[in-house]
Design a protein around this motif. Structure first.
Motif, PDB file in Angstrom:
ATOM      1  N   GLU A 337       0.827  -1.218   0.000  1.00  0.00           N
ATOM      2  CA  GLU A 337       0.000   0.000   0.000  1.00  0.00           C
ATOM      3  C   GLU A 337       0.853   1.257   0.000  1.00  0.00           C
ATOM      4  O   GLU A 337       0.551   2.237  -0.706  1.00  0.00           O
ATOM      5  CB  GLU A 337      -0.921  -0.017   1.228  1.00  0.00           C
ATOM      6  N   LYS A 338       1.924   1.277   0.770  1.00  0.00           N
ATOM      7  CA  LYS A 338       2.760   2.474   0.870  1.00  0.00           C
ATOM      8  C   LYS A 338       3.362   2.843  -0.474  1.00  0.00           C
ATOM      9  O   LYS A 338       3.405   4.016  -0.858  1.00  0.00           O
ATOM     10  CB  LYS A 338       3.859   2.253   1.912  1.00  0.00           C
ATOM     11  N   ARG A 339       3.821   1.857  -1.238  1.00  0.00           N
ATOM     12  CA  ARG A 339       4.418   2.125  -2.544  1.00  0.00           C
ATOM     13  C   ARG A 339       3.380   2.604  -3.541  1.00  0.00           C
ATOM     14  O   ARG A 339       3.685   3.429  -4.419  1.00  0.00           O
ATOM     15  CB  ARG A 339       5.097   0.864  -3.077  1.00  0.00           C
ATOM     16  N   CYS A 340       2.157   2.117  -3.421  1.00  0.00           N
ATOM     17  CA  CYS A 340       1.118   2.485  -4.388  1.00  0.00           C
ATOM     18  C   CYS A 340       0.839   3.986  -4.379  1.00  0.00           C
ATOM     19  O   CYS A 340       0.564   4.584  -5.427  1.00  0.00           O
ATOM     20  CB  CYS A 340      -0.167   1.720  -4.090  1.00  0.00           C
ATOM     21  N   PHE A 341       0.892   4.604  -3.208  1.00  0.00           N
ATOM     22  CA  PHE A 341       0.504   6.015  -3.098  1.00  0.00           C
ATOM     23  C   PHE A 341       1.684   6.925  -2.742  1.00  0.00           C
ATOM     24  O   PHE A 341       1.493   8.036  -2.279  1.00  0.00           O
ATOM     25  CB  PHE A 341      -0.609   6.161  -2.053  1.00  0.00           C
TER      26      PHE A 341
END
Length: 357
Positions: A337-341
């Motif tokens: 999730e952190k990399r996605c946004f």
């Protein structure tokens, strides 16, 4: 004849003996050995550092010979008490332990054990090869989900994938005591897939009552039954059969069926995933699209607004993604999730200016 009756009596006592009975018999045996050997003057054997070791070695017939009775009374006590009773107790304990392990394994295979999982996935229903394929997809490494899987069925079968999933067999999916053995109230995800739509409908209603906070998915062959469930439980995601739609689509656009299958198949090729945005500030779809494509080698394909059922496929680049919105993307594997946004501020501002101009 007398010997046969004695053997039957001993076998009956062995089978009926409870754990408490065996424990009491063992304690009495150990105390009897200690007092008899002490009375016989076997001081070396009954020494605290030697007694338990010698007794286990003797009762199990290993007999290393480093300690042995030296007095006539000690030899008599070992002959008529220590060895005969020790052999019987040792065999009884080993056999009961073996029976216990075997029963534990068999109860697991037959689905009779109580599960103690949390945040796991429960699959309710059995459809043979289709269910096995579903489990394989959930266990796929590219899914990035390491949660436990519990298969709950009514069918009279054993665990089809031992050592990979847990298994629970119940008399009815609407029986609270039986289905709770799958720790349904603590599940993170529940998948309901039965051959009969009416069973799926009643099971979904029952699961919604027992596990209101889990994400529930139900598969229906008749879309009308799915719409009926959605009207009463809008939080349950109803999956209709799309065989007819794919048939029509593939006839107009050859290869569409293979494309949809590949998008859904987490064990082969580029697959589709989703992630929920939890950030405080809205993000431009254009900035996200550029971030996914250039930084993550992925493709953003849709956005579902928080509280809505409809998904915006191929959204406009000047739209925003707000907190609670779900982003759908295609990638080789599930992304953190952190990399996605993790969109750079400069990229946000630069793309915003381009879209404005």
């Amino acid at each position: 004849m007398l010997l046969y009756k004695v053997r039957r009596l001993l076998a009956s006592l062995f089978i009926r003996a409870s754990g408490t009975t065996v424990l009491i018999a063992t304690v009495l045996y150990v105390l009897g050995c200690y007092f008899l050997l002490s009375y016989a003057g076997e001081t070396e054997i009954v020494a605290p550092e030697n007694f338990v070791y010698w007794l286990v070695v003797t009762a199990s017939t290993v007999g290393y010979g480093d300690f042995s009775p030296s007095t006539p009374l000690g030899k008599l006590a070992v002959s008529i008490w220590v060895i005969p009773l020790g052999l019987s107790l040792f065999a009884m304990i080993i056999t009961r332990v073996g029976f216990g392990i075997s029963e534990f394994v068999q109860r697991g295979k037959k689905g009779l054990r109580n599960m103690k999982h949390e945040n796991h996935t429960v699959i309710i229903g059995w459809n043979g090869a289709r269910t096995l394929r579903l489990i394989e997809l959930l266990l796929s490494k590219t899914n990035g989900d390491a949660s436990d899987i519990v298969l709950c069925v009514e069918a009279d079968i054993e665990n089809p994938m031992p050592h990979r999933i847990d298994f629970v067999r119940v008399e009815s999916f609407s029986h609270a005591e039986g289905i709770q053995r799958a720790s349904l109230d603590k599940a993170a995800r529940i998948i309901i897939d039965n051959p009969l739509d009416d069973v799926t409908l009643t099971t979904a209603l029952f699961c919604d009552k027992l596990s209101p906070n889990s994400h529930k998915t139900a598969y229906f062959q008749d879309e009308n039954v799915g719409e009926l469930l959605r009207a009463h439980c809008p939080n349950i995601e109803c999956i209709p059969s799309v065989a007819v739609e794919l048939l029509a689509k593939s006839s107009l656009d050859p290869g569409s069926a293979r494309l949809h299958r590949q998008l859904l198949d987490s064990t082969y090729g580029m697959t589709q995933y989703s992630v929920v945005y939890q950030g405080a500030e809205p993000l431009l779809v254009g900035a996200l699209f550029d971030h996914f494509k250039h930084d993550l080698a992925a493709t953003l394909i849709g956005v579902r607004r928080a509280g809505e059922q409809k998904i915006a496929i191929n959204p406009a680049l000047n739209e925003n993604v707000a907190a609670g919105d779900t982003v759908y993307y295609i990638a080789a594997e599930r992304l953190p999730e952190k990399r996605c946004f993790d969109v750079k501020v400069a990229d946000r501002e630069g793309l915003g200016e381009c879209l404005t101009n």
